[in-house]
Design an enzyme around this catalytic site. Sequence first.
Site, PDB file in Angstrom:
ATOM      1  N   HIS A 170      13.242   6.358 -23.792  1.00  0.00           N
ATOM      2  CA  HIS A 170      11.999   6.528 -24.562  1.00  0.00           C
ATOM      3  C   HIS A 170      11.965   5.488 -25.666  1.00  0.00           C
ATOM      4  O   HIS A 170      12.976   5.273 -26.312  1.00  0.00           O
ATOM      5  CB  HIS A 170      11.959   7.928 -25.175  1.00  0.00           C
TER       6      HIS A 170
ATOM      7  N   ALA B 281       8.084 -10.903   1.836  1.00  0.00           N
ATOM      8  CA  ALA B 281       9.261 -11.750   1.675  1.00  0.00           C
ATOM      9  C   ALA B 281      10.546 -10.934   1.644  1.00  0.00           C
ATOM     10  O   ALA B 281      11.535 -11.272   2.302  1.00  0.00           O
ATOM     11  CB  ALA B 281       9.121 -12.561   0.380  1.00  0.00           C
TER      12      ALA B 281
ATOM     13  N   GLU C 255      13.794 -27.110   8.915  1.00  0.00           N
ATOM     14  CA  GLU C 255      12.547 -26.869   8.168  1.00  0.00           C
ATOM     15  C   GLU C 255      11.655 -28.092   8.315  1.00  0.00           C
ATOM     16  O   GLU C 255      12.080 -29.217   8.075  1.00  0.00           O
ATOM     17  CB  GLU C 255      12.868 -26.592   6.687  1.00  0.00           C
TER      18      GLU C 255
ATOM     19  N   ILE D 203      -3.607 -10.390  -0.766  1.00  0.00           N
ATOM     20  CA  ILE D 203      -3.977 -11.788  -1.023  1.00  0.00           C
ATOM     21  C   ILE D 203      -5.377 -11.865  -1.626  1.00  0.00           C
ATOM     22  O   ILE D 203      -5.603 -12.516  -2.650  1.00  0.00           O
ATOM     23  CB  ILE D 203      -3.891 -12.630   0.278  1.00  0.00           C
TER      24      ILE D 203
ATOM     25  N   SER E 295      -9.781  -7.379   1.311  1.00  0.00           N
ATOM     26  CA  SER E 295      -9.276  -6.825   0.042  1.00  0.00           C
ATOM     27  C   SER E 295      -7.833  -6.362   0.154  1.00  0.00           C
ATOM     28  O   SER E 295      -7.441  -5.379  -0.452  1.00  0.00           O
ATOM     29  CB  SER E 295     -10.163  -5.671  -0.411  1.00  0.00           C
ATOM     30  N   GLY E 296      -7.028  -7.078   0.954  1.00  0.00           N
ATOM     31  CA  GLY E 296      -5.590  -6.834   0.962  1.00  0.00           C
ATOM     32  C   GLY E 296      -4.980  -7.497  -0.267  1.00  0.00           C
ATOM     33  O   GLY E 296      -5.711  -7.969  -1.158  1.00  0.00           O
TER      34      GLY E 296
HETATM   35  P1  NAD Z   1      -4.353  -7.731   4.800  1.00  0.00           P
HETATM   36  O1  NAD Z   1      -4.266  -7.481   6.249  1.00  0.00           O
HETATM   37  O2  NAD Z   1      -3.495  -6.968   3.893  1.00  0.00           O
HETATM   38  O3  NAD Z   1      -5.866  -7.506   4.295  1.00  0.00           O
HETATM   39  C1  NAD Z   1      -6.955  -8.105   4.930  1.00  0.00           C
HETATM   40  C2  NAD Z   1      -8.197  -7.249   4.749  1.00  0.00           C
HETATM   41  O4  NAD Z   1      -9.316  -7.937   5.279  1.00  0.00           O
HETATM   42  C3  NAD Z   1      -8.127  -5.917   5.457  1.00  0.00           C
HETATM   43  O5  NAD Z   1      -8.310  -4.867   4.525  1.00  0.00           O
HETATM   44  C4  NAD Z   1      -9.268  -5.994   6.477  1.00  0.00           C
HETATM   45  O6  NAD Z   1      -9.920  -4.766   6.664  1.00  0.00           O
HETATM   46  C5  NAD Z   1     -10.207  -7.016   5.865  1.00  0.00           C
HETATM   47  N1  NAD Z   1     -11.043  -7.729   6.842  1.00  0.00           N
HETATM   48  C6  NAD Z   1     -10.659  -8.246   8.022  1.00  0.00           C
HETATM   49  N2  NAD Z   1     -11.708  -8.850   8.647  1.00  0.00           N
HETATM   50  C7  NAD Z   1     -12.782  -8.703   7.833  1.00  0.00           C
HETATM   51  C8  NAD Z   1     -14.154  -9.106   7.917  1.00  0.00           C
HETATM   52  N3  NAD Z   1     -14.637  -9.799   8.958  1.00  0.00           N
HETATM   53  N4  NAD Z   1     -14.986  -8.783   6.886  1.00  0.00           N
HETATM   54  C9  NAD Z   1     -14.499  -8.110   5.820  1.00  0.00           C
HETATM   55  N5  NAD Z   1     -13.223  -7.719   5.700  1.00  0.00           N
HETATM   56  C10 NAD Z   1     -12.370  -8.003   6.685  1.00  0.00           C
HETATM   57  O7  NAD Z   1      -4.155  -9.304   4.647  1.00  0.00           O
HETATM   58  P2  NAD Z   1      -3.932 -10.287   3.425  1.00  0.00           P
HETATM   59  O8  NAD Z   1      -4.406  -9.757   2.133  1.00  0.00           O
HETATM   60  O9  NAD Z   1      -4.512 -11.560   3.928  1.00  0.00           O
HETATM   61  O10 NAD Z   1      -2.362 -10.402   3.333  1.00  0.00           O
HETATM   62  C11 NAD Z   1      -1.559 -10.733   4.437  1.00  0.00           C
HETATM   63  C12 NAD Z   1      -0.193 -10.089   4.316  1.00  0.00           C
HETATM   64  O11 NAD Z   1       0.572 -10.727   3.327  1.00  0.00           O
HETATM   65  C13 NAD Z   1      -0.271  -8.624   4.005  1.00  0.00           C
HETATM   66  O12 NAD Z   1       0.454  -7.897   4.949  1.00  0.00           O
HETATM   67  C14 NAD Z   1       0.349  -8.504   2.658  1.00  0.00           C
HETATM   68  O13 NAD Z   1       1.179  -7.359   2.570  1.00  0.00           O
HETATM   69  C15 NAD Z   1       1.166  -9.766   2.497  1.00  0.00           C
HETATM   70  N6  NAD Z   1       1.070 -10.199   1.101  1.00  0.00           N
HETATM   71  C16 NAD Z   1       1.668  -9.489   0.129  1.00  0.00           C
HETATM   72  C17 NAD Z   1       1.552  -9.888  -1.180  1.00  0.00           C
HETATM   73  C18 NAD Z   1       2.219  -9.116  -2.243  1.00  0.00           C
HETATM   74  O14 NAD Z   1       3.116  -8.349  -1.958  1.00  0.00           O
HETATM   75  N7  NAD Z   1       1.804  -9.257  -3.485  1.00  0.00           N
HETATM   76  C19 NAD Z   1       0.787 -10.962  -1.521  1.00  0.00           C
HETATM   77  C20 NAD Z   1       0.182 -11.656  -0.529  1.00  0.00           C
HETATM   78  C21 NAD Z   1       0.322 -11.250   0.776  1.00  0.00           C
END
Ligand code: NAD
Length: 466
Positions: free
Chosen positions: A445, A321, A32, A187, A184-185
């Site tokens: 319940h 994860a 690491e 993160i 809007s993913g």
């Molecule tokens: P993501 O790929 O899920 O979402 C990114 C979003 O950005 C997409 O919807 C995409 O359409 C949009 N996008 C891309 N380029 C753009 C632009 N130029 N203008 C506007 N919108 C744009 O990515 P993330 O949210 O960065 O997450 C990364 C990964 O990490 C994901 O696969 C997610 O599952 C994982 N993650 C999970 C968790 C959780 O489980 N709570 C938390 C954090 C991350």
Amino acid sequence: MDFDLVVIGSGPGGYVTAIRASQLGLKTAIVERAELGGVCLNWGCIPTKALLKSGEVYEELGHLEDYGLKTEGRSFDFAKVVERSRKVSAQLNAGVAFLMKKHKIEVIAGTARLEKGSPAPKVVVKLNDGGSRTVQAKNVILATGARARTIPAVGLEPDGERIWTYREALVPKFAPKTLVVIGSGAIGIEFASFFRALGSEVTVIEALPRILPVEDEEVSAAAQKAFQKRGLKFRVGASVKKLSSSKSGVKVELEAGGKAETLEAEVAIVAVGIAGNVEDLGLEALGAEVEKGHIVVDGHGATGVPGLYAIGDVAGPPWLAHKASHEGVHCVEHIAGFAPTNLTSPIPGCTYSTPQIASIGLTEAQAKEGGRKVKVGRFPFRVNGKAIASGETEGFVKLVFDEATGALIGAHMIGAEVTEMIQGYALAITMEATEAELQATVYPHPTMSEAMHEAALDAYGRVLHI
Ligand code: NAD
């Protein structure tokens, strides 16, 4: 032979793999270069949950009168909010160090690179405290994870001040008054939720037509409505063409519906996906195949290079994860010659916003696109007794069943603590449960999980409380 197994990377993929290897009697080392626990424990899943908890409690304080309670105003100490989140990470980081010791796994602090070797590639480690060390093992598992995807040509990269990725957003020096979140993913939505809860004016920009595009369409729509009620603003179908920063803030040039537009804010968070850490590992010389930023592997994580495996984010989506840990355990059990843990189990996904979102399996649209006839059931929390008592009536459960077999093939939830409930459906799908078993299951319940039962009943015309 120095080790039976060397694992490279100590995130939830790598460190869990190393523990399982040790349990199976393999002499194991883990390399690491940064903190034990990887991004998840130090810069991702865990510290964001700590921040979000502070945000949630603060938001709740604004609604105390709904519960018949009173307090004198509310305020926060932003530095302490961030400090708490760092302490949570530090505690778990120490926990991983303890686990490595307990399982007699040698931790090598440094950056690994692979060279030709036998029976597996040699691992050459540039040690953090200077010098280098070369180790030969029978097998090597790459668990090097991923990082924020950046697009420098568009300005979607951190500038150290005003443009943040999740990494900078986890240790901010201030809470921005105005914030633009790009993507809007999970993160993007989690950071938008946190900063909005503390009062920032937040606009989320999403290139696709709806937020949380991987979720079921009904969940995306309900999430957008719930977030807007909390004051979040959204620009969907809007692609960022240029992001630039100055000393005082950022300028976002976007295109929506063929029209150009400019937004300004104090800070921008870039959350447009992640990229696998495949660089500088020596993969090309070994002939390991890399495609779209991740290492190509077979069903057991094998790369095709003798003795070299890859698991978790670096081996491709979903970038979660729990997927990494699950793959790692499977991979090492396969290497050790044991019947490995099933890899076909479905993988739940969770977003820890307010309200929370959790899902597993196919969305209704995906099931139909795949040519399946489906039965769909829904149940809203607004008529669930526990939800009403708790003042948490937002959201619903939606289930998708295969009409031909009655098998549960998808579950989608939005509401309070649904991330704690999705596991019930994960178990159900893994055990290939049908509507009959879900309907026959007794739910306690009063709990919000009763909505999970009612949604199954609803799909078959037997819903009780509507
Ligand atoms: P993501 O790929 O899920 O979402 C990114 C979003 O950005 C997409 O919807 C995409 O359409 C949009 N996008 C891309 N380029 C753009 C632009 N130029 N203008 C506007 N919108 C744009 O990515 P993330 O949210 O960065 O997450 C990364 C990964 O990490 C994901 O696969 C997610 O599952 C994982 N993650 C999970 C968790 C959780 O489980 N709570 C938390 C954090 C991350």
